[in-house]
Design an enzyme around this catalytic site. Structure first.
Site, PDB file in Angstrom:
ATOM      1  N   LYS A 158      11.019  -0.439   2.785  1.00 11.79           N
ATOM      2  CA  LYS A 158      10.159  -0.010   1.483  1.00 11.79           C
ATOM      3  C   LYS A 158      11.356   0.969   0.908  1.00 11.79           C
ATOM      4  O   LYS A 158      11.358   2.025   0.869  1.00 11.79           O
ATOM      5  CB  LYS A 158       9.006   0.639   1.956  1.00 11.79           C
TER       6      LYS A 158
HETATM    7  N1  PY5 Z   1       4.605  -5.930  -0.619  1.00 15.54           N
HETATM    8  C1  PY5 Z   1       5.152  -4.906  -1.341  1.00 15.54           C
HETATM    9  C2  PY5 Z   1       6.361  -5.412  -2.111  1.00 15.54           C
HETATM   10  C3  PY5 Z   1       4.712  -3.673  -1.375  1.00 15.54           C
HETATM   11  O1  PY5 Z   1       5.170  -2.816  -2.424  1.00 15.54           O
HETATM   12  C4  PY5 Z   1       3.344  -3.098  -1.027  1.00 15.54           C
HETATM   13  C5  PY5 Z   1       2.747  -1.945  -1.053  1.00 15.54           C
HETATM   14  C6  PY5 Z   1       2.676  -4.510  -0.088  1.00 15.54           C
HETATM   15  C7  PY5 Z   1       3.555  -5.542   0.084  1.00 15.54           C
HETATM   16  C8  PY5 Z   1       1.201  -3.859   0.618  1.00 15.54           C
HETATM   17  O2  PY5 Z   1       1.924  -3.271   1.686  1.00 15.54           O
HETATM   18  P1  PY5 Z   1       0.724  -2.178   2.313  1.00 15.54           P
HETATM   19  O3  PY5 Z   1      -0.482  -3.049   2.810  1.00 15.54           O
HETATM   20  O4  PY5 Z   1       1.583  -1.688   3.401  1.00 15.54           O
HETATM   21  O5  PY5 Z   1       0.532  -1.283   1.325  1.00 15.54           O
HETATM   22  N2  PY5 Z   1       2.842  -1.449  -2.385  1.00 15.54           N
HETATM   23  C9  PY5 Z   1       2.445  -0.411  -2.813  1.00 15.54           C
HETATM   24  C10 PY5 Z   1       1.107   0.408  -2.318  1.00 15.54           C
HETATM   25  O6  PY5 Z   1       1.096   1.504  -2.020  1.00 15.54           O
HETATM   26  C11 PY5 Z   1       2.790  -0.169  -4.405  1.00 15.54           C
HETATM   27  C12 PY5 Z   1       3.938  -0.281  -4.944  1.00 15.54           C
HETATM   28  C13 PY5 Z   1       3.840  -0.006  -6.298  1.00 15.54           C
HETATM   29  O7  PY5 Z   1       0.199  -0.774  -2.262  1.00 15.54           O
END
Ligand code: PY5
Length: 306
Positions: A158
């Site tokens: 990330k």
């Molecule tokens: N894929 C991407 C590219 C992500 O940025 C995120 C999380 C996920 C999947 C989902 O991961 P998780 O379930 O661990 O959150 N994105 C961030 C979030 O806080 C936001 C980025 C703008 O949900």
């Protein structure tokens, strides 16, 4: 300073609490030029009497893993980061749903790319936050942009700079009247949303792209898989082709920010009957109970703040 909804009193920065308005960096910060930072997005839920951070350790472990992939010094170990998050929440006396943003980045210094021995900056922002999507269900498009690949920018890390890919896809979707994008991976298989993982439901079985399809391995994704299996659904991680999206019975996103968000249409084709489906509804409701601490079985996922 006019206080807007997202501002709090303090930001945790490099081991200290700094006033919000003093939490600044120099314009020669490396990460500002080259995206050389790693971050997390975590939520804490207020249930009326307690603030619970959801799967804090798993998020911070992913932060450390992202740093490891890029060879960044994480500055603090898991316990150190955990302490930082709790300190920031407590200092701001937050008693509301909150988004937590730990960020570790290459700081001020020479303009070159060689970052050997360069100092890292660590911070934790805590921001009052409710819904990521304004609507209860979203209309999405398959992006013309492809998801970054392990051959160029490892999608499992990330990393700040990786999000230029997400912004391209997100803004293409917004500018074309959609709420969100689905990106295909470099070989044309379904990957994920701009900031969410993707699930489809077909004939009662739940499918989601595997880690090898250029996804960020979401903690909400893992949570949804566990909850779905515990409820009795079959969940299969396998490659999904674009056309399978259109004829799915249901589709939904998962993510910390997005939580469980139903997808109502893809490329203007309604998914199922174009309304939230029964499997999505079951998992969404279950997820919302679990994060607030209403399901004793999953209490080990919650860290109480107070
Ligand atoms: N894929 C991407 C590219 C992500 O940025 C995120 C999380 C996920 C999947 C989902 O991961 P998780 O379930 O661990 O959150 N994105 C961030 C979030 O806080 C936001 C980025 C703008 O949900």
């Amino acid at each position: 300073m006019m206080k807007r909804g997202f501002e709090t009193k303090y930001v945790w920065m490099n081991g200290r609490l700094i006033r919000w308005s003093d939490a600044k960096v120099h314009v020669l910060t490396h990460a500002l030029h080259y995206g050389t930072g790693v971050f997390e997005g975590i939520r804490a839920y207020w249930n009326g009497s307690q603030l619970y951070v959801f799967r804090l350790k798993e998020h911070l472990q992913r932060l450390l893993n992202s740093a490891k992939i890029y060879g960044f010094d994480a500055k603090y170990n898991l316990e150190g980061w955990e302490k930082a998050v709790l300190e920031a929440l407590r200092a701001n006396e937050l008693k509301c749903n909150t988004y937590i943003r730990p960020l570790l980045f290459v700081g001020y210094g020479p303009i070159g790319l060689n970052i050997t021995g360069r100092g890292m900056e660590a911070l934790v922002l805590t921001i009052p936050f409710e819904k990521y999507f304004e609507k209860p269900g979203v209309d999405v498009m398959v992006s013309t942009w492809r998801r970054i690949s392990d051959m160029t920018n490892p999608p499992g890390a990330k990393v700040c700079g990786h999000y230029t890919n997400s912004v391209l896809a997100k803004m293409e979707a917004i500018n074309n009247g959609y709420d969100e994008a689905i990106l295909l991976d470099i070989s044309g298989k379904v990957s994920e949303g701009s900031g969410e993982n993707l699930f489809i439901v077909k004939e009662g079985v739940i499918y989601t792209p595997p880690v090898s399809a250029g996804i960020l391995e979401g903690i909400t994704r893992r949570t949804v898989i566990t909850l779905a299996r515990d409820v009795g659904y079959e969940v299969v991680e396998r490659d999904i082709s674009r056309t399978e999206l259109y004829i799915a019975d249901e589709a939904f996103f998962s993510g910390t920010a997005a939580e469980v968000t139903p997808i109502l249409s893809i490329d203007r084709k309604p998914i199922g009957d174009g309304k939230i489906g029964p499997v999505t509804k079951t998992l969404k409701e279950k997820y919302e109970k679990v994060v607030k601490g209403d399901e004793p079985k999953y209490k080990e996922w919650l860290t109480p703040v107070y």
